[in-house]
Design a protein around this motif. Structure first.
Motif, PDB file in Angstrom:
ATOM      1  N   PRO A  48       0.220   2.371   5.853  1.00 30.54           N
ATOM      2  CA  PRO A  48       1.449   2.934   5.610  1.00 30.54           C
ATOM      3  C   PRO A  48       1.844   4.074   6.427  1.00 30.54           C
ATOM      4  O   PRO A  48       0.996   4.766   6.963  1.00 30.54           O
ATOM      5  CB  PRO A  48       1.142   3.359   4.051  1.00 30.54           C
ATOM      6  N   ALA A  49       3.153   4.409   6.411  1.00 26.64           N
ATOM      7  CA  ALA A  49       3.400   5.435   7.033  1.00 26.64           C
ATOM      8  C   ALA A  49       3.941   6.627   5.983  1.00 26.64           C
ATOM      9  O   ALA A  49       4.711   6.337   5.260  1.00 26.64           O
ATOM     10  CB  ALA A  49       4.756   5.155   8.230  1.00 26.64           C
ATOM     11  N   ALA A  50       3.397   7.741   6.391  1.00 23.47           N
ATOM     12  CA  ALA A  50       3.770   8.792   5.251  1.00 23.47           C
ATOM     13  C   ALA A  50       5.189   9.182   5.457  1.00 23.47           C
ATOM     14  O   ALA A  50       5.997   9.233   6.425  1.00 23.47           O
ATOM     15  CB  ALA A  50       2.984  10.130   5.619  1.00 23.47           C
ATOM     16  N   GLU A  51       5.886   9.740   4.194  1.00 23.99           N
ATOM     17  CA  GLU A  51       7.100  10.181   4.093  1.00 23.99           C
ATOM     18  C   GLU A  51       7.124  11.624   4.144  1.00 23.99           C
ATOM     19  O   GLU A  51       6.428  12.349   3.690  1.00 23.99           O
ATOM     20  CB  GLU A  51       7.795   9.608   2.698  1.00 23.99           C
ATOM     21  N   ARG A  81       6.969   4.492   4.669  1.00 23.91           N
ATOM     22  CA  ARG A  81       6.773   3.147   4.861  1.00 23.91           C
ATOM     23  C   ARG A  81       5.598   2.570   4.315  1.00 23.91           C
ATOM     24  O   ARG A  81       4.447   3.029   4.565  1.00 23.91           O
ATOM     25  CB  ARG A  81       7.041   2.375   6.403  1.00 23.91           C
ATOM     26  N   GLU A  82       5.827   1.520   3.454  1.00 19.22           N
ATOM     27  CA  GLU A  82       4.711   1.064   2.662  1.00 19.22           C
ATOM     28  C   GLU A  82       3.673   0.201   3.515  1.00 19.22           C
ATOM     29  O   GLU A  82       4.495  -0.514   4.538  1.00 19.22           O
ATOM     30  CB  GLU A  82       4.905   0.013   1.528  1.00 19.22           C
ATOM     31  N   GLY A  83       2.337   0.378   3.393  1.00 24.15           N
ATOM     32  CA  GLY A  83       1.437  -0.409   4.240  1.00 24.15           C
ATOM     33  C   GLY A  83       1.443  -1.916   3.686  1.00 24.15           C
ATOM     34  O   GLY A  83       1.834  -2.125   2.427  1.00 24.15           O
ATOM     35  N   VAL A  84       0.646  -2.659   4.079  1.00 23.42           N
ATOM     36  CA  VAL A  84       0.428  -4.164   3.629  1.00 23.42           C
ATOM     37  C   VAL A  84      -1.043  -4.143   3.541  1.00 23.42           C
ATOM     38  O   VAL A  84      -1.981  -4.096   4.422  1.00 23.42           O
ATOM     39  CB  VAL A  84       0.940  -4.956   4.422  1.00 23.42           C
ATOM     40  N   ARG A  85      -1.417  -4.817   2.464  1.00 26.27           N
ATOM     41  CA  ARG A  85      -3.017  -5.107   2.151  1.00 26.27           C
ATOM     42  C   ARG A  85      -2.924  -6.693   1.977  1.00 26.27           C
ATOM     43  O   ARG A  85      -2.183  -7.401   0.992  1.00 26.27           O
ATOM     44  CB  ARG A  85      -3.436  -4.395   0.662  1.00 26.27           C
ATOM     45  N   VAL A 117       0.844  -1.244   0.214  1.00 23.62           N
ATOM     46  CA  VAL A 117      -0.035   0.003   0.007  1.00 23.62           C
ATOM     47  C   VAL A 117       0.944   1.337   0.149  1.00 23.62           C
ATOM     48  O   VAL A 117       1.715   1.356   1.157  1.00 23.62           O
ATOM     49  CB  VAL A 117      -0.757   0.097   1.354  1.00 23.62           C
ATOM     50  N   ALA A 118       0.845   2.127  -1.067  1.00 22.52           N
ATOM     51  CA  ALA A 118       1.834   3.369  -1.101  1.00 22.52           C
ATOM     52  C   ALA A 118       1.549   4.194   0.153  1.00 22.52           C
ATOM     53  O   ALA A 118       0.335   4.223   0.480  1.00 22.52           O
ATOM     54  CB  ALA A 118       1.562   3.854  -2.578  1.00 22.52           C
ATOM     55  N   TYR A 119       2.627   4.655   0.452  1.00 25.48           N
ATOM     56  CA  TYR A 119       2.550   5.865   1.416  1.00 25.48           C
ATOM     57  C   TYR A 119       2.480   7.239   0.660  1.00 25.48           C
ATOM     58  O   TYR A 119       2.790   7.382  -0.429  1.00 25.48           O
ATOM     59  CB  TYR A 119       3.766   6.051   2.386  1.00 25.48           C
ATOM     60  N   GLU A 120       2.197   8.117   1.493  1.00 26.04           N
ATOM     61  CA  GLU A 120       2.068   9.543   1.037  1.00 26.04           C
ATOM     62  C   GLU A 120       3.256  10.235   1.422  1.00 26.04           C
ATOM     63  O   GLU A 120       4.058   9.909   2.264  1.00 26.04           O
ATOM     64  CB  GLU A 120       0.712  10.079   1.674  1.00 26.04           C
TER      65      GLU A 120
END
Length: 416
Positions: free
Chosen positions: A286-289, A255-259, A231-234
């Motif tokens: 996900p964790a934003a950059e 950090r990308e999330g996981v689906r 899952v793409a991060y913002e």
């Protein structure tokens, strides 16, 4: 002596008595002949009749003619035989006698193919005849009870049991069985094939068997498959007045999330034919950059080396590169020709061609972007480069320019 008149009278009386007796005898004879004559006539017209009923024969005398079935039935009735309309009556001459045969009607039931058919047979008929009358034919696998050659007795049931030649295709092989009258399920049992809860039989297990049928069994299984997707991060950008304009610096790594996706797959004979999604959810957010973007005005003539790998040349143009090598560089001058045969000139640098092949296009600046050599091409070979002392030897037109560079760390960007 006797009286003559008395003697005459006696003779006359004797003669009269003789004539009277003769007349009486003639009358008696005529009466006897009249009485006996019809008897002799009747005896002369009588004939013997042989009557055979269901294999048992008896004889008697008849006087009437036997020229039709009705005559034969009348003779049977005179002799005490009760004959029904369904009985078969035949007649004919048997030498000087008359022959009458009776085959009694028999009611028989033929049970075959799920139906019962009543047929009328006759004494002496066989089971095979009753089957023919019922329109029932047998294959080489079928059985019949009683046997086909048995003589019918009446009121019996003839049972036909069908057997079918069935081919079963299963698990990559095939088996031919002779199965009794029934359903596909019976044929599968005869073939030793057990259907799983999800397996498919074609025709269906409750289909009625027919001779020559082909049954196909497909093995069906299900399995759950779990897959994950990123899952793409913002990216959150924050202006930073302490960074040169065009320079960015990552403050917090994204950090990308996981689906997580769970699917149910249907497999038929080893081939996946259907997929059903059971669940689809983000199991790790996900964790934003966070990226700091410089807003400080850029110093003319300097390159901007971004913390995220971006590079802006001294003219403010973004530089696209595939690789960067950071290492010591020195400077040289003096003219002449490069190892590749071209004249030495600014922008033509010496390298180890085993590391940086001739003809490679480069962009060279200090790691902080303040010192810029600029765009160059690998055209010469440097002794120090070959020894691994330096990465690149930069050509300048003057000795003073070389002195300004000296020996320092530089970034050599491989363009492309």
């Amino acid at each position: 002596m006797k009286n003559t008149n008395e003697f005459s009278l006696c003779n006359a009386m004797k003669n009269n008595m003789s004539r009277s007796w003769q007349k009486t005898l003639a009358v008696l004879v005529a009466m006897v002949v009249f009485t006996i004559s019809p008897v002799i006539t009747v005896m002369a017209a009588a004939r013997q009749v042989n009557i055979t009923v269901d294999g048992e024969t008896s004889s008697s005398m008849i006087t009437m003619a036997c020229e039709s079935e009705d005559d034969a039935r009348a003779i049977l009735a005179q002799n005490g035989y009760e004959v029904s309309d369904g009985d078969l009556v035949s007649f004919g001459e048997d030498g000087a006698a008359v022959s009458i045969q009776v085959r009694s009607a028999l009611s028989t039931t033929v049970s075959a193919d799920g139906k019962e058919v009543r047929v009328t047979a006759h004494y002496g008929d066989t089971v095979a005849g009753a089957l023919s009358d019922a329109g029932v034919s047998l294959t080489r696998f079928d059985t019949v009870t009683p046997g086909k050659t048995n003589i019918l007795t009446g009121n019996e049931t003839i049972a036909v049991k069908r057997y079918h030649d069935v081919t079963v295709l299963f698990d990559g092989t095939q088996k031919t069985v002779v199965a009794p009258d029934g359903t596909v399920a019976d044929a599968l049992k005869a073939a030793g094939v057990t259907l799983g809860e999800e397996d498919i039989a074609t025709p269906a297990p409750d289909a009625v068997l027919v001779n020559g049928m082909q049954v196909t069994v497909q093995r069906v299984s299900y399995q759950e498959v779990t897959t994950t997707e990123a899952v793409a991060y913002e990216t959150v950008k924050k202006e930073d007045p302490n960074l040169t304009k065009g320079v960015t610096k990552v403050e917090t790594e994204g950090r990308e999330g996981v689906r997580t996706i769970v699917t149910r797959e249907k497999w038929v004979d080893g081939v996946c034919v259907d997929t059903e999604e059971l669940s689809n959810e983000v199991t790790q957010e996900p964790a934003a950059e966070v990226v700091r973007v410089g807003t400080k005005p850029r110093v003319a003539g300097q390159a901007v080396v971004g913390g995220n790998g971006t590079l802006i040349d001294q003219n403010g143009n973004p530089v696209s590169y595939s690789k960067v090598i950071t290492g010591k560089c020195s400077a040289y001058t003096g003219g002449g020709y490069c190892s590749t045969g071209v004249p030495a000139a600014f922008g033509r640098v010496a390298v180890n061609p085993n590391v940086i092949p001739y003809g490679t296009k480069l962009y060279i600046c200090s790691p902080d972007g303040r010192i810029v050599y600029g765009y160059a091409v690998a055209a010469d070979t440097g002794g120090a480069c070959m020894r691994g002392t330096i990465v690149c030897d930069l050509y300048y037109d003057t000795l003073s320019e070389c002195a300004q560079i000296g020996v320092r760390n530089m970034n050599i960007y491989i363009l492309g």
